[in-house]
Design a protein around this motif. Sequence first.
Motif, mmCIF file in Angstrom:
data_model
loop_
_atom_site.group_PDB
_atom_site.id
_atom_site.type_symbol
_atom_site.label_atom_id
_atom_site.label_comp_id
_atom_site.label_asym_id
_atom_site.label_seq_id
_atom_site.Cartn_x
_atom_site.Cartn_y
_atom_site.Cartn_z
ATOM 1 N N SER A 116 49.106 41.946 52.626
ATOM 2 C CA SER A 116 47.940 41.760 51.756
ATOM 3 C C SER A 116 47.241 43.099 51.570
ATOM 4 N N GLY A 117 46.346 43.137 50.615
ATOM 5 C CA GLY A 117 45.540 44.336 50.398
ATOM 6 C C GLY A 117 44.671 44.640 51.604
ATOM 7 N N THR A 118 44.137 43.592 52.213
ATOM 8 C CA THR A 118 43.303 43.759 53.409
ATOM 9 C C THR A 118 44.064 44.476 54.520
ATOM 10 N N HIS A 145 37.218 46.511 49.895
ATOM 11 C CA HIS A 145 38.531 46.905 50.417
ATOM 12 C C HIS A 145 39.133 45.796 51.269
ATOM 13 N N GLY A 146 38.870 44.545 50.901
ATOM 14 C CA GLY A 146 39.363 43.435 51.698
ATOM 15 C C GLY A 146 38.354 43.082 52.777
ATOM 16 N N GLU A 206 37.644 53.005 45.608
ATOM 17 C CA GLU A 206 38.347 52.415 44.474
ATOM 18 C C GLU A 206 38.244 53.444 43.340
ATOM 19 N N ASN A 211 35.186 45.778 41.858
ATOM 20 C CA ASN A 211 34.617 44.678 42.632
ATOM 21 C C ASN A 211 33.094 44.620 42.597
ATOM 22 N N ASP A 239 42.048 53.343 47.163
ATOM 23 C CA ASP A 239 42.388 51.925 47.244
ATOM 24 C C ASP A 239 42.780 51.476 45.838
ATOM 25 N N VAL A 241 44.538 48.804 45.080
ATOM 26 C CA VAL A 241 45.001 47.412 45.127
ATOM 27 C C VAL A 241 44.867 46.758 43.742
ATOM 28 N N ILE A 242 43.815 47.115 42.991
ATOM 29 C CA ILE A 242 43.711 46.621 41.611
ATOM 30 C C ILE A 242 44.371 47.590 40.622
ATOM 31 N N LYS A 267 48.167 43.156 45.283
ATOM 32 C CA LYS A 267 48.120 42.433 44.008
ATOM 33 C C LYS A 267 49.399 42.596 43.171
#
Length: 429
Positions: A116-118, A145-146, A206, A211, A239, A241-242, A267
């Motif tokens: 997972s991103g976390t 960041h999770g 990010e 977020n 980060d 993740v997105i 993601k």
Amino acid sequence: MNIENSRIEFHRALKSIPGGVNSPVRAFKSVGCDPLIIAKGKGSTIEDIDGNRYTDFVSSWGPLIIGHAHDDILAAINEAAAKGTSFGAPTLYETLMAERIIAMIPSIEKVRMVNSGTEATMSAIRLARGFTNRELIVKFAGNYHGHGDSFLIKAGSGAITLGLPDSPGVTKGVAADTLIAEYNNLASVEKLFAEKKNQIAAIIVEPVAGNMGVVLPEEGFLQGLRAICTREGALLIFDEVITGFRLAAGGAQEFYGVYPDLTTLGKIIGGGLPVGAYGGRKEIMDYLAPIGPVYQAGTLSGNPLAMAAGLAMLNFLSTTPGFYAKLEQKADFVEKGIRANLKKTGVPAVLNRVGSMMTLFFTENKQVTSYAEAMKSDSERYANYFRLSLESGIYLAPSQYECMFISYAHTEHDLQKLVDANLEALKQL
Ligand SMILES: *Cc1c(COP(=O)(O)O)cnc(C)c1O
């Protein structure tokens, strides 16, 4: 719109699952209604258990950049599943995945898969701390960041000054090791580095904030973070993740031309299955066990189904001619349509967009470039807007502080429907 079955099933779930959901944002709490229970999806469309159909602009919160149940991804999962779902031993899928990520993301020389991103962000800061032999990290208010303990410290005046955690259960000790800076404010970062000379292991950011709603990095912000980290011997962690595989094949770092030491991914990289990854410069990544001293592990990490789905996704993104240009065209069409609607109706709002991620902030402000400005938005108005859109068959994020994602599966018809629904909703606000 009849949503009786969703209502009944949500109330049933409330008895066995905390809040009826396995992730808090799904609960629709900030938009004042019950969540829909989803039965299925294909392409740009999802269907709830009452048989209502919606054009989906949540895209599973980012992963589904080519839509639901894409044929390539289904085929890859089926093929992998038939050969066994998990071995706890190396498979060829993992090497193929690593090679594909390294080929796509400029700053990654080696990569480790997680679930997972976390997990990716938690592992990345442990590695940064181990590698630099320093303990503190800098994060930005409003960045997510999770749900790792170190990241649940963001805003709220008292909480920052006292180093108190936002969530019960995060210890004061952990909270005190996370320093908070302001997004798009290099001076706030410089101040922390001046106060904590040689103690900061990393800045995690990010590269486009997604977020607190979409907030773009101002000219020079990411470059400035890069320069500070290089000068101070700290690591820069993007980060992504997105933004990874969304803003460009090589993520925000390719899009803005600023390269971090470590990158976290999630993601999109899982093609809709649970996957995360972190990677970066060789000498940093080689600090991981089993060849280095920093420990990180996972029974299902690099799972063959997840790798197969992710590989099919990354293959599609990197082999479809003009993929990102087409996505940009779609998103640009939406932006122009919404801007025209705002002009027509006079509703005060700010539309922030980069590539296929955007947020419509209902605010009297002229711009949203910071967490403080984002927080001035009228979330009640957004809740109304959300419900009106849903009635028009448009499924948006159930919060003012999230992204709307345009996917490759959205047709011209879908996008026109979105723009039309937007106009109708704005008129009724
Ligand atoms: C979603 C997200 C995460 C967390 O990923 P999960 O898979 O939900 O654990 C981390 N960072 C960013 C930027 C995210 O948007």
